[in-house]
Design an enzyme around this catalytic site. Structure first.
Site, PDB file in Angstrom:
ATOM      1  N   GLU A 276     -41.878   6.935 -42.710  1.00  0.00           N
ATOM      2  CA  GLU A 276     -41.498   8.023 -41.812  1.00  0.00           C
ATOM      3  C   GLU A 276     -42.413   8.087 -40.595  1.00  0.00           C
ATOM      4  O   GLU A 276     -41.955   8.306 -39.469  1.00  0.00           O
ATOM      5  CB  GLU A 276     -41.516   9.363 -42.556  1.00  0.00           C
ATOM      6  CG  GLU A 276     -40.543   9.464 -43.714  1.00  0.00           C
ATOM      7  CD  GLU A 276     -39.082   9.538 -43.264  1.00  0.00           C
ATOM      8  OE1 GLU A 276     -38.827   9.580 -42.048  1.00  0.00           O
ATOM      9  OE2 GLU A 276     -38.203   9.546 -44.148  1.00  0.00           O
ATOM     10  N   ARG A 280     -40.690   7.433 -36.880  1.00  0.00           N
ATOM     11  CA  ARG A 280     -40.618   8.642 -36.058  1.00  0.00           C
ATOM     12  C   ARG A 280     -41.759   8.709 -35.043  1.00  0.00           C
ATOM     13  O   ARG A 280     -41.523   8.914 -33.850  1.00  0.00           O
ATOM     14  CB  ARG A 280     -40.636   9.899 -36.937  1.00  0.00           C
ATOM     15  CG  ARG A 280     -39.519   9.934 -37.964  1.00  0.00           C
ATOM     16  CD  ARG A 280     -39.357  11.322 -38.540  1.00  0.00           C
ATOM     17  NE  ARG A 280     -38.620  11.305 -39.797  1.00  0.00           N
ATOM     18  CZ  ARG A 280     -37.986  12.350 -40.302  1.00  0.00           C
ATOM     19  NH1 ARG A 280     -37.965  13.492 -39.657  1.00  0.00           N
ATOM     20  NH2 ARG A 280     -37.348  12.263 -41.461  1.00  0.00           N
ATOM     21  N   ASP A 409     -30.731   1.102 -47.000  1.00  0.00           N
ATOM     22  CA  ASP A 409     -30.050   1.081 -45.710  1.00  0.00           C
ATOM     23  C   ASP A 409     -30.739   0.344 -44.554  1.00  0.00           C
ATOM     24  O   ASP A 409     -30.281  -0.703 -44.085  1.00  0.00           O
ATOM     25  CB  ASP A 409     -29.712   2.514 -45.282  1.00  0.00           C
ATOM     26  CG  ASP A 409     -30.904   3.461 -45.332  1.00  0.00           C
ATOM     27  OD1 ASP A 409     -32.021   3.017 -45.634  1.00  0.00           O
ATOM     28  OD2 ASP A 409     -30.715   4.667 -45.069  1.00  0.00           O
ATOM     29  N   GLU A 543     -25.830   9.498 -38.836  1.00  0.00           N
ATOM     30  CA  GLU A 543     -25.344   8.133 -39.066  1.00  0.00           C
ATOM     31  C   GLU A 543     -23.888   7.913 -38.659  1.00  0.00           C
ATOM     32  O   GLU A 543     -23.535   6.870 -38.096  1.00  0.00           O
ATOM     33  CB  GLU A 543     -25.551   7.739 -40.535  1.00  0.00           C
ATOM     34  CG  GLU A 543     -26.997   7.537 -40.930  1.00  0.00           C
ATOM     35  CD  GLU A 543     -27.740   8.837 -41.165  1.00  0.00           C
ATOM     36  OE1 GLU A 543     -28.990   8.829 -41.131  1.00  0.00           O
ATOM     37  OE2 GLU A 543     -27.070   9.867 -41.388  1.00  0.00           O
TER      38      GLU A 543
END
Length: 648
Positions: A276, A280, A409, A543
């Protein structure tokens, strides 16, 4: 006793009778000193406390920000429109003397010819040059600031030879002028998305500044996020480039000032997610460096990356999921299949780390992710598939659970995009991507009785006919793969991309709110619908909208813009509150309960992809930018001069 003959108390002697007199000189001096001391203490208390001293004081800044709301009623909308018009007129007048802002055609062309030989450097030894127009006829650069946008807007002015383009000065953030669609109706939709961003950002600033995320219903900071209770300014770092891309310059400057003055990674004492923080924080800062040339963004990104490096100290080089910035200790989640590392996390570092190596000249970051790539490329894979868990000590797979959604993913996405970011030089990444997609389409791709195509999960050899909202990114990914390399896979990739994106739209359309659930299933009784209460929530995810963006850019089919506008209307109706935007706990409910969280990725991804969906194709063109999994665009090496590679 008589009044004349008796003895009076001392305090009465000076106020009765003819013997009255004034204070002595010494008494006057003492009284004056006491009074002066009192005034000095009061003056110092008001003006010299740390909270009030200078514009850098936190309390002073908070009062300054809150002042207009607390003391001054908001001006009428008409007055605001008048002021905006006046600012625009002044901007137009300034533009007459600055062809880089909004100059007329002939003046701009003349200025470019005049400046053709001028080299504007980011550093004394490095010039930035725009390559000639691509073979497709599109401008070779989607300009990252208004200094270059007139070049994109005017045909014929790019000569066959290279033209030098200056980077945006580090302290100047000009208004964006490019990217507007020719259709007025589309421009209005784009402006609406920008207004949504302003609503989300302004309320974050007002109620949760420097906190990680906003609770828009409670109007306070959200402390239960994945970043824990320590305020790291996640929404600031994640939303920085969206502010810049939308031309919100005052807000961008405000956020940049916080990064410079307040963001201190050394003060972080908690365990943080390597994944993360990378996508980010590092991703957002690297994009801002590419856009502006402001080295503070590059240096902050490098410092954060250095704090992540201890997580890679494992026997295989596969990093642990969590690292403590204070101690350097790292670990994996206890629930992750015997403390394994997670595929979507350690497999989603390559873009940022390789780009960071190129702009800093330090190979350590690329070496770390290349080692991960080597392990994944050489390890035996069951049926050619990648399980979601890998033990970083033994180098063996954990549970054979495969998914195009959660836990898997973005690993697949980064194989494709690492190849693109390298200027299509990283052929190993593209080969691994094609092989992974071939296996996934063979074993995980299914079609429902009603004809809806989806990627199911695999648990060992058992198929779970469920698709996560997270997996809806795959429509855009496959479309991008189809158009970036014409080979035997291209036609099938695009066909599946369209089908997957249609399925994800159906998951939205079959809810009362017209917003998609966190996961949806395919059974005899229901298709593209959530069945469990834990799957019915919507947390402002991007998404599906991400795939709308890619499919529209690559096919020009207007239905993707129509679907995107449906999402905008649903967000406004069900998720917008006076304090920002909130997620929903049940998308099938007529009156859904709100989850009271404005996720940072709503600023970084959802609103950005909507804004790009209603922008011109040359605005952050797919020929020149690669979007990381948090929608932070990174420049393509060799195609985009804003790659800003460090000199040797």
């Amino acid at each position: 006793m008589s009044a004349t003959g008796g003895i009076l108390p001392t305090y009465q002697r000076f106020v009765t009778g003819p013997s009255r007199r004034s204070f002595r000189s010494k008494e006057k001096a003492i009284i004056f000193l006491v009074f002066a001391t009192f005034c000095l203490v009061c003056f110092g208390t008001f003006f010299y406390l740390p909270e009030f001293k200078g514009s850098g004081g936190r309390v002073y800044d908070q009062i300054k920000r809150a002042g207009p709301d607390l003391l001054i009623p908001p001006p009428p909308r008409q007055l605001e429109d008048t002021r905006e018009a006046q600012r625009f007129i002044r901007h137009e007048e300034d533009a007459k003397d600055d062809p880089h802002i909004f100059g007329d055609r002939e003046k701009l062309k003349a200025k470019i010819e005049e400046d053709r030989e001028l080299k504007v450097l980011e550093r004394p030894d490095q010039a930035i040059v725009v390559p000639k127009r691509s073979s497709t006829g599109n401008p070779p650069l989607n300009a990252p600031d208004s200094l270059n946008e007139p070049i994109n807007q005017i045909d014929e002015i790019l000569a066959p030879e290279a033209v030098t383009v200056p980077p945006a000065p580090a302290q100047i953030y000009p208004m964006r002028q490019g990217g507007k669609d020719r259709e007025e109706s589309v421009r209005r939709k784009r402006d609406k998305v920008k207004e949504m961003m302003k609503h989300a950002w302004d309320n974050y600033v007002r109620f949760a500044w420097a906190k990680n995320e906003l609770k828009p219903v409670s109007k306070r900071g959200h402390t239960g996020s994945i970043f824990g209770t320590q305020p790291l300014g996640a929404s600031i770092l994640d939303g920085l480039d969206t502010l810049y891309i939308m031309g919100m310059n005052e807000e961008f400057k405000q956020a940049r000032d916080w990064v410079v003055k307040e963001f201190d990674i050394d003060s972080v004492v908690a365990d943080v997610s390597v994944f993360e923080v990378n996508i980010r924080f590092i991703g957002g800062l690297l994009t801002c460096y590419a856009l502006t040339g402001d080295t503070v963004f590059r240096d902050k990104a490098q410092k954060i990356a250095d704090k992540l490096l201890p997580a890679f100290n494992t026997p295989t080089g596969i990093p642990n999921a969590l690292v403590n910035f204070k101690t350097g200790s790292s670990k994996n989640y206890g629930w992750a299949s015997g403390s394994s590392s997670i595929l979507s996390e350690f497999g989603t570092l390559h873009l940022e780390f390789s780009y960071l190596s190129d702009i800093t000249g330090k190979t350590i970051y690329r070496n770390k992710v290349d080692k991960i790539r080597h392990v994944l490329n050489t390890i035996e894979k069951p049926n050619g598939l990648y399980p979601n868990y890998l033990n970083p000590r033994s180098g063996k797979w954990g549970q054979h659970h495969m998914s195009m959604g959660a836990l898997g993913d973005s690993f697949y996405e980064y194989l494709l995009k690492a190849w693109l970011l390298s200027g299509k030089e990283d052929n190993e990444a593209r080969q691994m991507f094609d092989e992974a997609m071939e296996a996934a389409m063979k074993h995980m791709l299914h079609q429902s009785p009603a004809g809806l195509t989806y990627f199911a999960d695999l648990k060992f050899d058992r198929v779970e006919h469920k698709m996560d909202h997270l997996a809806c990114f795959s429509g855009g990914m496959l479309a991008l793969a189809s158009r970036t390399l014409k080979d035997d896979h291209s036609a099938r990739y695009m066909d599946i991309a369209k089908q997957i994106t249609n399925t994800c739209h159906e998951s939205y359309d079959r809810t009362y709110t017209k917003l998609g659930p966190e996961a949806f299933r395919f059974t005899e009784g229901a298709e593209a619908r959530a069945l469990k209460s834990s799957e019915k929530y919507y947390i402002l995810r991007p998404e599906t909208i991400e795939s709308y963006f890619y499919l529209y850019r690559l096919t020009k089919d207007e239905k993707y813009r129509d679907w995107g506008w449906e999402a905008v209307q649903a967000l406004e109706k069900h998720c917008r509150v006076p304090g920002g935007y909130t997620g929903l706990k049940n998308v099938y409910s007529e009156d859904p309960q709100q989850d009271d969280v404005q996720q940072s990725f709503f600023l970084a991804e959802t609103l950005k992809y909507l804004y790009l969906l209603f922008s011109d194709d040359n605005f952050f063109s797919l020929d020149h930018w690669v979007y990381n999994t948090e929608a932070h665009p990174l420049p393509i090496k060799g195609a985009n001069p804003f790659y800003r590679e460090a000199s040797a």
